[in-house]
Each structure stands twice: as structure tokens, then as C-alpha cells.
Design an enzyme around this catalytic site. Sequence first.
Site, PDB file in Angstrom:
ATOM      1  CG  HIS A 107      11.311   9.191  -4.333  1.00  0.00           C
ATOM      2  ND1 HIS A 107      11.305   7.941  -3.769  1.00  0.00           N
ATOM      3  CD2 HIS A 107      10.099   9.739  -4.054  1.00  0.00           C
ATOM      4  CE1 HIS A 107      10.138   7.738  -3.160  1.00  0.00           C
ATOM      5  NE2 HIS A 107       9.395   8.808  -3.326  1.00  0.00           N
ATOM      6  NE  ARG A 108      15.414  12.502 -11.148  1.00  0.00           N
ATOM      7  CZ  ARG A 108      15.848  12.733 -12.351  1.00  0.00           C
ATOM      8  NH1 ARG A 108      16.945  13.410 -12.540  1.00  0.00           N
ATOM      9  NH2 ARG A 108      15.183  12.298 -13.385  1.00  0.00           N
ATOM     10  CB  SER A 141       3.571  -0.491   2.314  1.00  0.00           C
ATOM     11  OG  SER A 141       4.131  -0.614   1.021  1.00  0.00           O
ATOM     12  N   GLY A 170       0.829  -1.195   0.000  1.00  0.00           N
ATOM     13  CA  GLY A 170       0.000   0.000   0.000  1.00  0.00           C
ATOM     14  C   GLY A 170       0.863   1.245   0.000  1.00  0.00           C
TER      15      GLY A 170
END
Length: 179
Positions: free
Chosen positions: A53-54, A16, A13
Amino acid sequence: MPSFPHLSLILGGARSGKSALAEALATSANRPRAYIATSQAFDAEMEAKIAKHRQDRGPDWQTIEAPLDIEAALGEVTPNSVVLIDCLTLWLSNQMHTGVDMSSEITKLLTTLSASPNPVICVSNEVGMGLVPDTPLGRQFRDFQGRLNQKVAEQADLAVFVVAGLPLTLKGSLPEGMI
């Protein structure tokens, strides 16, 4: 020691821990890593999320942005790399918004994943455990996502469901030391 799986599916999900597990799995392969990003930045919040994220992945990843064409993106991957596609859920949503024949696109994706010369790790959301969506488009998306997850899992050598950051292996086995 078993060989690295050719196709892995990491399900879970929202928030998660599925992406973190997928990145750890890719790192465990001890080969160059490629990240195929299917998200698109339509607002400042998403731009910031993508940038984070990068940054978290660091410079050791080849990043290829491919909201629609995973086949072309796989063609850009450095040979002998492990590929992480994050995520199939956004890819599906992007495809649905273009109005293409989803059954054909899913078949094309499965053929592309199977033919990849590099091992591929797919991240995908499990969307069928919540409420039934109240709109026809929402129900159609849920149904396509469920079928896509089933078909990728059937083809995969490794399938893992992640809940609260904990992996539950459904098929195959995670490399030693991953848990």
C-alpha cells in the site's frame, strides 16, 4: 464548481475498490495528502500488505500510523492537506480490543472529524450485508460498525458506496471526472 467536501465517507466490502477511490478523491483535491493508517502488522502477510500500500501510494503522501488515536494523528497533519483515514473498520476493531467505552470513542471520533481544519476522507467497510455473525463479539462489532457508518454518513458532505470498483454516490457528488 463545488468546493471539496469537508468530510467524505467511502464505504464498501472487502476488495471493493473503496481505498483506490478514496486515494483518487484525495489526489483530485490538488493539495498535499496525508494518510492516517489504522492497521497494525501482526504477521508477515499484513506487513507485506502495508508495504505494498505504501509503495502504491508513492512518496507524495505523509503517512501517520494511528491504530487508536485519530485525534492526535490529525494534529500531525501538514496544514492545508487533504487527509485520508484508512480505515474506520480497523480503528473500531482496535478500540474494541482495548475494552474502552465504544459509545464515548465514537462520539470523540465524530467531534474530531468535525473539528478538523483539513478535509477528511474516511474509508470504512460495510459489514451488515452478510450473514449474522455467530459469536457475541462478532455481532457487537457488526452493530458498532453499522452505527459508526451511519453517524459518519450523517455528518459527511459526501458518502459513496463502492461495489466491484464502481462508485454509487449516496450523498453529495464526486468531483467531475472521478467516474
